[in-house]
Enzyme design. Structure first.
Site, PDB file in Angstrom:
ATOM      1  N   ASP A  22       1.167  -1.651  -0.227  1.00  0.00           N
ATOM      2  CA  ASP A  22       0.074  -0.293   0.096  1.00  0.00           C
ATOM      3  C   ASP A  22       1.302   0.608  -0.116  1.00  0.00           C
ATOM      4  OD1 ASP A  22      -2.430   1.232  -0.056  1.00  0.00           O
ATOM      5  OD2 ASP A  22      -2.655   0.872   1.714  1.00  0.00           O
ATOM      6  N   HIS A  39       2.356   3.864  -9.204  1.00  0.00           N
ATOM      7  CA  HIS A  39       2.001   2.333 -10.028  1.00  0.00           C
ATOM      8  C   HIS A  39       2.937   1.153 -10.130  1.00  0.00           C
ATOM      9  CE1 HIS A  39      -2.357   2.937  -7.736  1.00  0.00           C
ATOM     10  NE2 HIS A  39      -2.495   3.518  -8.378  1.00  0.00           N
ATOM     11  N   LEU A 133      10.495 -20.607  -3.769  1.00  0.00           N
ATOM     12  CA  LEU A 133       9.736 -19.840  -3.511  1.00  0.00           C
ATOM     13  C   LEU A 133       8.287 -20.043  -4.791  1.00  0.00           C
ATOM     14  CD1 LEU A 133       9.034 -17.730  -1.920  1.00  0.00           C
ATOM     15  CD2 LEU A 133      10.118 -15.928  -3.855  1.00  0.00           C
TER      16      LEU A 133
HETATM   17  C1  IPE Z   1      -5.358  -3.130   0.078  1.00  0.00           C
HETATM   18  O1  IPE Z   1      -4.944  -1.439  -0.065  1.00  0.00           O
HETATM   19  C2  IPE Z   1      -4.998  -3.459  -1.426  1.00  0.00           C
HETATM   20  C3  IPE Z   1      -4.148  -3.646  -2.141  1.00  0.00           C
HETATM   21  C4  IPE Z   1      -2.779  -3.424  -1.691  1.00  0.00           C
HETATM   22  C5  IPE Z   1      -4.224  -4.297  -3.132  1.00  0.00           C
HETATM   23  P1  IPE Z   1      -6.153  -0.781  -0.200  1.00  0.00           P
HETATM   24  O2  IPE Z   1      -5.870   1.002  -0.493  1.00  0.00           O
HETATM   25  O3  IPE Z   1      -7.029  -0.395  -1.889  1.00  0.00           O
HETATM   26  O4  IPE Z   1      -6.783  -0.392   1.453  1.00  0.00           O
HETATM   27  P2  IPE Z   1      -7.167   0.703   1.594  1.00  0.00           P
HETATM   28  O5  IPE Z   1      -9.145   0.998   0.759  1.00  0.00           O
HETATM   29  O6  IPE Z   1      -6.937   2.164   2.367  1.00  0.00           O
HETATM   30  O7  IPE Z   1      -8.359  -0.293   3.009  1.00  0.00           O
HETATM   31  C1  IPE Z   2      -1.722  -0.119  -3.671  1.00  0.00           C
HETATM   32  O1  IPE Z   2      -1.464   1.811  -4.006  1.00  0.00           O
HETATM   33  C2  IPE Z   2      -1.631  -0.098  -4.846  1.00  0.00           C
HETATM   34  C3  IPE Z   2      -3.245  -0.966  -4.816  1.00  0.00           C
HETATM   35  C4  IPE Z   2      -4.134  -0.544  -4.284  1.00  0.00           C
HETATM   36  C5  IPE Z   2      -3.534  -1.021  -5.966  1.00  0.00           C
HETATM   37  P1  IPE Z   2      -2.287   2.623  -3.319  1.00  0.00           P
HETATM   38  O2  IPE Z   2      -3.419   3.066  -4.993  1.00  0.00           O
HETATM   39  O3  IPE Z   2      -3.502   1.919  -2.521  1.00  0.00           O
HETATM   40  O4  IPE Z   2      -2.052   3.914  -2.609  1.00  0.00           O
HETATM   41  P2  IPE Z   2      -2.483   5.191  -1.524  1.00  0.00           P
HETATM   42  O5  IPE Z   2      -2.845   3.880  -0.953  1.00  0.00           O
HETATM   43  O6  IPE Z   2      -3.555   5.392  -2.431  1.00  0.00           O
HETATM   44  O7  IPE Z   2      -1.242   5.782  -1.586  1.00  0.00           O
HETATM   45 MG    MG Z   3      -3.654   2.434  -0.243  1.00  0.00          MG
END
Ligand code: IPE
Ligand code: IPE
Ligand code: MG
Length: 244
Positions: A22, A39, A133
């Site tokens: 995240d 990303h 792995l």
């Molecule tokens: C969790 O992250 C899902 C992934 C890392 C794929 P999100 O960014 O979607 O989660 P929330 O919305 O903060 O809970």
């Molecule tokens: C994680 O990063 C990637 C996915 C959930 C696909 P985020 O896109 O959730 O990044 P934040 O949480 O907005 O910083």
């Molecule tokens: Mg996120």
């Protein structure tokens, strides 16, 4: 008698590490860059995490790449994420295979595009016999959705007379999850400072150790992974037994 050596005793690594990757959006925002670049850099962090896991002797690495709830994001971002996934599957599988890594995907495949499904099938088939792995990508994955799907399968088997309600136990449900061949995660890491599970491996994480790191996913590397393992090794896992 123990003989003191100059080498510090290294505890065995956890067998299964799962990571909620995240913070890509916040990483980009902090730099005034588009989310998609966050990303993209996140995909590079995946490469580092996989390499570290393999070198450390971790047997299972499960990465939360796209949740069942992430479909709610703007169409453009979903398209970008699927594009990166396509690139990853096209460009990385050869090197995963060369390094003895088996690739698996868990999640609701019905929502993924036909070309991505094909790339997944090819990658899984090509790497199926690898044993260094097991890298599992959770894609279009939701823990509740997974449990509901398993419950429905059990209900169908009971309705068809192949099973009795008394035969439904933890093992029967576990055997119908996407993770059927995998041990439960020992350690679940979440980056970005958020302290929640967000529907990841709900059933399987019943006794996982949770480590929350402030690092944003695109900045994740050996140092952060090392820090999470150090924290993990300090924990005493009790599984409900009395403390020792
Ligand atoms: C969790 O992250 C899902 C992934 C890392 C794929 P999100 O960014 O979607 O989660 P929330 O919305 O903060 O809970
Ligand atoms: C994680 O990063 C990637 C996915 C959930 C696909 P985020 O896109 O959730 O990044 P934040 O949480 O907005 O910083
Ligand atoms: Mg996120």
């Amino acid at each position: 008698m123990e003989i003191a050596t100059s080498h510090a005793k290294v505890p065995p690594p956890p067998v299964h590490v799962a990571i909620i990757m995240d913070g890509n959006g916040r990483w980009a925002k902090a730099r005034g860059l588009p989310r998609t670049l966050g990303h993209k850099r996140g995909a590079e962090a995946v490469r580092r995490a996989v390499e570290f896991a393999r070198e450390t002797g971790i047997s299972y690495l499960t990465l939360y790449a796209f949740s069942s709830e992430n479909w709610k994001r703007p169409a453009g971002e979903v398209t970008d994420l699927m594009g990166l996934l396509r690139l990853y599957l096209r460009n990385e599988v050869a090197s995963l295979h060369k390094n003895g890594i088996r690739l698996k995907v868990i999640g609701d495949r019905t929502r993924l595009g036909a070309d991505i499904l094909e790339l997944i099938a090819e990658a899984e088939a090509k790497t199926a016999a690898n044993a260094a792995l097991t890298l599992t990508l959770a894609l279009s994955y939701g823990g509740r959705d997974e449990i509901v799907t398993a419950a429905r399968r059990l209900a169908e088997e009971v309705a068809a007379g192949r099973m009795s309600p008394e035969q439904i136990d933890e093992a029967a449900l576990t055997a119908r999850l996407f993770t059927v061949d995998m041990p439960d995660p020992d350690l679940v890491i979440r980056t970005s400072g958020e302290k929640r599970i967000s529907n990841f491996l709900l059933w399987q994480s019943a006794y996982a150790e949770l480590v929350f790191l402030d690092v944003l996913w695109p900045d994740f590397g050996a140092e952060a992974f090392e820090a999470a393992l150090t924290d993990f090794h300090r924990r005493e896992r009790r599984y409900g037994a009395a403390s020792g």
